[in-house]
Scaffold this active site. Structure first.
Site, PDB file in Angstrom:
ATOM      1  CE  LYS A   1     -12.116   8.125  23.202  1.00 15.73           C
ATOM      2  NZ  LYS A   1     -13.139   7.435  23.992  1.00 15.73           N
TER       3      LYS A   1
ATOM      4  CB  SER B   1     -16.008   8.709  20.834  1.00 11.59           C
ATOM      5  OG  SER B   1     -15.947   7.972  21.778  1.00 11.59           O
TER       6      SER B   1
ATOM      7  CG  ASP C   1     -23.716  -3.507  13.481  1.00 17.03           C
ATOM      8  OD1 ASP C   1     -23.188  -3.308  12.354  1.00 17.03           O
ATOM      9  OD2 ASP C   1     -23.133  -4.011  14.575  1.00 17.03           O
TER      10      ASP C   1
END
Length: 426
Positions: free
Chosen positions: A366, A341, A352
């Protein structure tokens, strides 16, 4: 004195109608896998978090309750009340809790859940990072309740409770409890071992003998519960393979994270010219407050999207706040299957946006956001309000984030192979 059936019905209908359709006051956002961390009791979580979350934009949606027929519900209630052979077990509060829990569970979403009052308090304690307990993390070894780790400076560590000790029995005279722990759920174990400050609990432990020929014998240890402060952020400066690095252990995103993170950042800034980089260690970090994930990411990412949220009523990009106090320092992210999460938000954003390497094992997976709502009965609901996407547009729910360098930690050695590999990756 037994409540009248009419009074009970009025109470239950009020609760059910409230849960089914009322829009309650906005609280705070959570993106958490919600495992249980063991050690004690304490204050509830701060209700002012999550100001950046997408709020419910339309509170005038038509309700579909008009066509709901509750006659079968009351028929079942009447049957139990009239015919169940142990009427003393007909606890109306538990029956209401069960009804609400079943309704929420019918959605088939593991993260949309009803928390009865006692579970809601426990959830808040986990995020607060302050407990009254004995200072042990619980788990299972070969299906038997066991000590995963004693926390330093706690009653358990001072009594020489060790990782791997099996917990066979728990005794607490104040609770009138003396039970074998076999078949206990982790929830049951947490509730039983936690308790008021200065109260005592006795654990019957079994420790494997170093002499394999000798038979291990159970022994008892009595511990006095104290306040346990579980730090969510710790930083050390480690040396390996000729490199000195800052090792940040980030174990959750809770109430203490903001202040503890600031302390860690300050310590690293002082050593900025003396380190080769940072290992951000989020192994077994189950998540926590959404806002804290944005703040942590922002200290590495100067600008750009950290995470995107796609909700029922609106979509929103959450960008770096520009703090960037650690920007420019090489960073490697250490994760495993227990990283979930909010920790996945940070790991994905750094991957990224900064091309940071991920080392260890694939994360939990999640990709949804839960809002925590309080109910009039003292309980609460964690309700899924949105999906979140990584900056590259990936939704990692039930898939997790793969690592660049996969390595397992060998539990039979003293070395931390995953950490050493992360340092090498810098």
């Amino acid at each position: 004195m037994k409540l009248s059936l009419e009074l009970i019905r009025t109470f239950v209908v009020a609760i059910l109608i409230f849960v089914l359709g009322a829009i309650v006051q906005y609280r705070y956002a959570m993106v958490q896998a919600l495992p249980f961390n063991v050690t004690g009791g304490g204050p509830t979580a701060n209700d002012t978090k999550g100001s950046t979350l997408v709020k419910l934009l339309n509170t005038s949606q038509p309700s579909n309750r008009a066509g709901v027929d509750f006659s079968a519900f009351w028929q079942a209630w009447d049957v139990l009340e009239a015919e169940y052979n142990e009427p003393a077990k007909l606890d109306t509060e538990k029956m209401v809790d069960g009804a609400i829990g079943g309704m929420v569970a019918s959605l088939g979403d593991a993260y949309t859940m009803y928390l009865p009052p006692e579970d809601k308090v426990r959830s808040g304690q986990d995020l607060a990072g302050s407990f009254y307990g004995v200072g042990i993390e619980l788990g299972y070894v070969d299906g038997i309740l066991a000590v995963m780790a004693p926390l330093d400076g706690t009653p358990a560590s001072q009594a020489n409770v060790q990782a791997g000790d099996l917990i066979l029995r728990v005794k607490d005279p104040a609770k009138n409890l003396d039970e074998d722990s076999s078949n206990w759920s982790l929830t049951k174990a947490v509730d039983t071992i936690r308790g008021p400050k200065n109260s005592s609990v006795t654990l019957t432990l079994l420790r494997k003998s170093k002499d394999q020929a000798a038979e291990a014998k159970p022994f008892e240890v009595t511990l006095q519960r104290q306040e346990i402060i579980v730090k969510s952020v710790e930083v050390t400066f480690d040396q390996n393979a000729g490199k000195r690095v800052a090792h940040i252990k980030l174990s959750r995103f809770g109430e203490r994270t903001d202040s503890e993170w600031k302390e860690a950042v300050t310590a690293i800034q002082k050593e900025r010219n003396n380190i080769a980089g940072i290992v951000l260690d989020m192994r077994n970090n189950p998540g926590g407050f959404f806002d804290e994930a944005i703040k942590v990411s922002s200290d590495f990412i100067k600008s750009g999207v950290v995470v995107s949220q796609h909700g029922r009523f609106a979509n929103q990009d959450f960008e770096s706040n520009g703090s960037a106090r650690l920007a420019g320092i090489p960073v490697v992210v250490l994760v495993n299957g227990g990283s979930a999460s909010a920790s996945e938000i940070v790991a994905g954003a750094l991957r990224d946006q900064l091309k940071a390497k991920l080392v260890g094992q694939k994360t939990f997976g999640k990709g949804t956001v839960q809002d925590r709502r309080e109910l009039k009965n003292g309980g609460g609901i964690h309700v899924t309000i949105a999906r979140w996407m990584l900056p590259g547009g990936e939704w990692i729910h039930e898939h997790g984030i793969p690592v660049n360098v996969e390595v397992e930690d060998n539990r039979d050695t003293k070395e931390d192979e995953q950490l050493m590999k992360a340092i090498e990756a810098l």
